[in-house]
Design a protein around this motif. Structure first.
Motif, PDB file in Angstrom:
ATOM      1  N   GLU A  13       0.819  -1.213   0.000  1.00 58.57           N
ATOM      2  CA  GLU A  13       0.000   0.000   0.000  1.00 58.57           C
ATOM      3  C   GLU A  13       0.856   1.268   0.000  1.00 58.57           C
ATOM      4  O   GLU A  13       0.396   2.331  -0.414  1.00 58.57           O
ATOM      5  CB  GLU A  13      -0.964   0.006   1.198  1.00 58.57           C
ATOM      6  N   ARG A  18      -1.501   4.477  -2.327  1.00 62.71           N
ATOM      7  CA  ARG A  18      -2.686   4.426  -1.485  1.00 62.71           C
ATOM      8  C   ARG A  18      -2.484   5.235  -0.212  1.00 62.71           C
ATOM      9  O   ARG A  18      -3.367   5.943   0.231  1.00 62.71           O
ATOM     10  CB  ARG A  18      -2.987   2.950  -1.158  1.00 62.71           C
ATOM     11  N   THR A  19      -1.298   5.082   0.390  1.00 66.53           N
ATOM     12  CA  THR A  19      -1.048   5.625   1.713  1.00 66.53           C
ATOM     13  C   THR A  19       0.251   6.424   1.702  1.00 66.53           C
ATOM     14  O   THR A  19       1.223   5.994   1.097  1.00 66.53           O
ATOM     15  CB  THR A  19      -0.853   4.464   2.708  1.00 66.53           C
ATOM     16  N   THR A  74      -3.399 -11.381   7.428  1.00 69.29           N
ATOM     17  CA  THR A  74      -3.657 -11.837   6.065  1.00 69.29           C
ATOM     18  C   THR A  74      -2.413 -12.440   5.418  1.00 69.29           C
ATOM     19  O   THR A  74      -1.299 -12.323   5.931  1.00 69.29           O
ATOM     20  CB  THR A  74      -4.221 -10.689   5.203  1.00 69.29           C
ATOM     21  N   ASP A  76      -0.671 -11.693   2.927  1.00 69.78           N
ATOM     22  CA  ASP A  76       0.436 -10.846   2.470  1.00 69.78           C
ATOM     23  C   ASP A  76       1.258 -10.310   3.637  1.00 69.78           C
ATOM     24  O   ASP A  76       2.150  -9.499   3.449  1.00 69.78           O
ATOM     25  CB  ASP A  76      -0.065  -9.720   1.544  1.00 69.78           C
ATOM     26  N   PRO A 155      -0.197   3.194  11.629  1.00 73.70           N
ATOM     27  CA  PRO A 155       0.416   4.223  12.475  1.00 73.70           C
ATOM     28  C   PRO A 155      -0.166   4.290  13.876  1.00 73.70           C
ATOM     29  O   PRO A 155       0.560   4.518  14.839  1.00 73.70           O
ATOM     30  CB  PRO A 155       0.137   5.514  11.696  1.00 73.70           C
TER      31      PRO A 155
ATOM     32  N   TYR B 212      -5.341  -5.937   1.515  1.00 74.60           N
ATOM     33  CA  TYR B 212      -6.114  -5.009   2.339  1.00 74.60           C
ATOM     34  C   TYR B 212      -5.228  -3.876   2.793  1.00 74.60           C
ATOM     35  O   TYR B 212      -4.063  -4.093   3.126  1.00 74.60           O
ATOM     36  CB  TYR B 212      -6.657  -5.716   3.583  1.00 74.60           C
ATOM     37  N   CYS B 213      -5.781  -2.686   2.831  1.00 79.95           N
ATOM     38  CA  CYS B 213      -5.033  -1.585   3.423  1.00 79.95           C
ATOM     39  C   CYS B 213      -5.994  -0.639   4.116  1.00 79.95           C
ATOM     40  O   CYS B 213      -6.927  -0.130   3.499  1.00 79.95           O
ATOM     41  CB  CYS B 213      -4.263  -0.843   2.349  1.00 79.95           C
ATOM     42  N   SER B 215      -6.442   2.873   6.146  1.00 74.73           N
ATOM     43  CA  SER B 215      -5.802   4.133   6.541  1.00 74.73           C
ATOM     44  C   SER B 215      -6.834   5.234   6.490  1.00 74.73           C
ATOM     45  O   SER B 215      -7.747   5.227   5.664  1.00 74.73           O
ATOM     46  CB  SER B 215      -4.633   4.462   5.632  1.00 74.73           C
ATOM     47  N   THR B 218     -10.508   4.612   6.055  1.00 71.03           N
ATOM     48  CA  THR B 218     -10.932   3.926   4.840  1.00 71.03           C
ATOM     49  C   THR B 218     -10.220   2.584   4.731  1.00 71.03           C
ATOM     50  O   THR B 218      -9.011   2.498   4.911  1.00 71.03           O
ATOM     51  CB  THR B 218     -10.610   4.779   3.595  1.00 71.03           C
ATOM     52  N   LEU B 219     -10.998   1.523   4.458  1.00 70.17           N
ATOM     53  CA  LEU B 219     -10.395   0.225   4.182  1.00 70.17           C
ATOM     54  C   LEU B 219     -10.433   0.007   2.674  1.00 70.17           C
ATOM     55  O   LEU B 219     -11.494   0.097   2.054  1.00 70.17           O
ATOM     56  CB  LEU B 219     -11.167  -0.895   4.893  1.00 70.17           C
ATOM     57  N   GLU B 220      -9.266  -0.258   2.104  1.00 64.51           N
ATOM     58  CA  GLU B 220      -9.210  -0.558   0.677  1.00 64.51           C
ATOM     59  C   GLU B 220      -9.013  -2.053   0.502  1.00 64.51           C
ATOM     60  O   GLU B 220      -8.116  -2.643   1.091  1.00 64.51           O
ATOM     61  CB  GLU B 220      -8.065   0.194   0.007  1.00 64.51           C
TER      62      GLU B 220
END
Lengths: 408, 408
Positions: A13, A18-19, A74, A76, A155, B212-213, B215, B218-220
């Protein structure tokens, strides 16, 4: 032992847009009082081979390597298993962490599935640091006199472990004195102007290094020297050259500085925002304790609200427009009077990208500051994008307030 | 050629906790439509030896390396000179860049000093990319079939060059199709809950990877597959399992989604904020064009403002307190009615770290949504720090609004 720490941030991510990776920022801040310095941050995907290659490289350069991410439930999440396999150490269940996960599941009516419980696994022999805001604990692994620290990626889980466990450990492990440095913060100043001013006064002298960093409407000037005496003299010189333009000599925010001044003088503030849409109020109230001096405000995005809640006159809006010094002035005075505050701030402008004209281009912002004696209006012509125009408007408004408070 | 790009971010400010490094985020986003992927970001200090070591390592792995920072006027800006010396190429003055610097100096009444003009130097033979928001241009250097890209460090200078020059060059240089992926965004959902739900339905099937991410509230969920047909089927499955909880199937913000729905339905919104202090208004108005549906709001930090500008009753405040469902309801209804909007949102809570009690702990937030038919109030118990409680409150408020709009 080296005085440096390296960070390895893992997680797809962080590399797909994304982040924003805030780990380096958080770790550097936490390390600051310990005197240790972050010397490198490498952001990599969740890939065992890439992780091991990067980790081995880092351990050749420094004694402490912090790895964030990859401790979740998960598939990953590969950090823990990859490092355990490399060091040939078994994974064992940490009793406290597994109990905490079980309780959290129970509270929310969830199954303590195998995937969830995997987060309580730690390397045998590791020092385990509790994660009070999530599932996977932090851990400290010693190997051949070097240290590998594993921290969860989110974080809000990583940062408490940083300050509550990693920093105390470093303070005990290392006994270092930070190299002398002195910082100055200025709002809305251009690096080039300061460099030119300094050059004119043959500053910095030999033995003093000056570094500059501009971000989010703040210019930081960082002086460093091997000699504390030299540094003190140089700081005095800078103070003399920059005067009131300096809003702090420590890392803090302008809203915290202005807020502290309001609190000390027992004065109150109200805000009337148009183009900034609440950002000024949001910044002011991000300081804990701001209720002592901030009464509230009006977000007057629509002109009807400017008339109705702030008492801006229809004639002013018709004659000069919503983006005008006259409107800014009436917004500041209106919110001050109606909310019964000592100070009122009014901001109106064109944040863009749409809405600009030849006469009133994108970036034109009027900021008014009203108190019992007078109302000052400042015209600003800001460039760059919507976000910058909005942030910079609130920054300049807070700086006007700070300068006015210095005279009180 | 590899499909990967590496980033080297230089600058002491990125390693001392002064600045969050947003370069990886910006570069990854810009690369996304090209099909190239960012495979690593290494953040290092302004040190010639460290820079060269890192650059050589990166060039062994990938064909395109982007180096940001170190092109400015001060003595700690060493990128250009270090790379020129290593490649044994002279530095030459770029005519356009030097002209732009001269004009900028003239406009501001400054001397075009040697330090300033140094920013117009580029490596001989480089392709020069103009910097329209600053002094130092970007440049593209080809060496032994590999490419080194130098970009200025300030995000507002670096990002326009990224999108206006680097991406078009990549699109011309590479002709790649991005691997199929499909994303889902959810507000305020826990990764663990989604994983459990998916497991129960034996999802994902073979051939589909799910990442999954979480932050910023929001969950992506990111599905990827080699087969577009498989991917389409998997996306349908997820859509069926998650239903309304999905707020977008592209990278966007919740405020943009809710705003677009308001605009389409020609409905208007007003906000009344206590603990979030303007953050909700600020998020809504960060979307360009939000004036079409957002009228404005009241930041009612002090109770007197709640009474005076929103019509919250004194009895309610005395009987139930400022942090109560009753107060949230009256705030939402009051702002809706007084500002003449279709929807009113009221938020009141305890952001912390101070101000909590046993009965009303830090993190307790009430969010009310009023329209012409009814007012719904949601009680939230949020954990973690002040910033998170405040942001999450605005996120949940926007999601309540989105769900209500879906029924309209």
């Amino acid at each position: 032992m080296t005085r440096h720490v390296e960070l390895i941030s893992t997680g797809a991510e962080l590399l797909i847009g994304r982040t924003v990776n805030s780990h380096a920022h958080a770790l550097a801040r936490a390390l600051h009082p310990t005197g240790l310095r972050l010397s490198r941050d490498t952001t990599i995907p969740d890939d065992p081979q890439v992780l091991l290659g990067t980790l081995k490289g880092a351990l050749e350069r420094v004694d402490v390597v912090v790895v964030t991410g990859g401790l979740g439930p998960t598939s990953d999440d590969i950090t823990r298993e990859t490092i355990a396999a490399w060091l040939d150490r078994p994974l064992v269940l940490d009793r406290d962490a597994s109990e905490r996960i079980r309780q959290a599941c129970e509270k929310r009516g969830l199954e303590p599935s195998q995937a969830r419980m995997r987060q309580a696994l730690v390397l045998e022999g590791a020092v385990v640091w509790p994660n009070l805001t999530g599932a996977a604990p932090g851990e400290l692994i010693e190997e051949n006199g070097k240290f590998i620290v594993l921290l969860p990626g989110p974080p809000r889980e990583m940062e408490p472990i940083l300050t509550q466990s990693l920093v105390p450990w470093i303070e005990q492990q290392y006994r270092l004195i930070p190299p002398p440095e002195h910082i100055f913060l200025l709002a809305g100043a251009a690096e080039g102007d300061i460099v030119t001013l300094f050059e004119k006064h043959h500053f910095p002298p030999d033995g003093i290094a000056a570094a500059y960093c501009a971000s989010a409407g703040t210019l930081e000037i960082r002086l460093s020297a091997d000699s504390p005496v030299l540094l003190k003299g140089a700081a005095d010189t800078v103070r003399g050259l920059l005067g009131d333009a300096v809003f702090a000599e420590e890392r803090t925010s302008l809203e915290a500085v202005a807020g502290r001044m309001l609190a000390e003088k027992k004065l109150t503030l109200a805000t009337a925002e148009s183009c900034t849409g609440g950002l000024l109020g949001s910044r002011i109230t991000n300081v804990s304790g701001s209720s002592a001096y901030y009464l509230g405000g009006v977000v007057a995005y629509d002109n009807r609200i400017k008339i109705q809640l702030l008492g801006v006159s229809e004639d002013t809006l018709a004659g000069y427009g919503a983006v005008s010094p006259q409107t800014a002035k009436q917004m500041a005075e209106g919110v001050r009077q109606r909310l019964g505050a000592d100070f009122g701030i009014g901001i109106t402008g064109i944040a863009g990208p749409a809405g600009g004209t030849a006469e009133k281009p994108v970036g034109l912002v009027y900021i008014a500051l009203a108190d019992d004696g007078q109302t000052k209006v400042r015209e600003c012509r800001l460039s760059s994008n919507r976000e910058f125009v909005r942030f910079m408007s609130t920054q300049l408004a807070l700086d006007m307030l700070r300068l006015r408070l210095m005279q009180k």
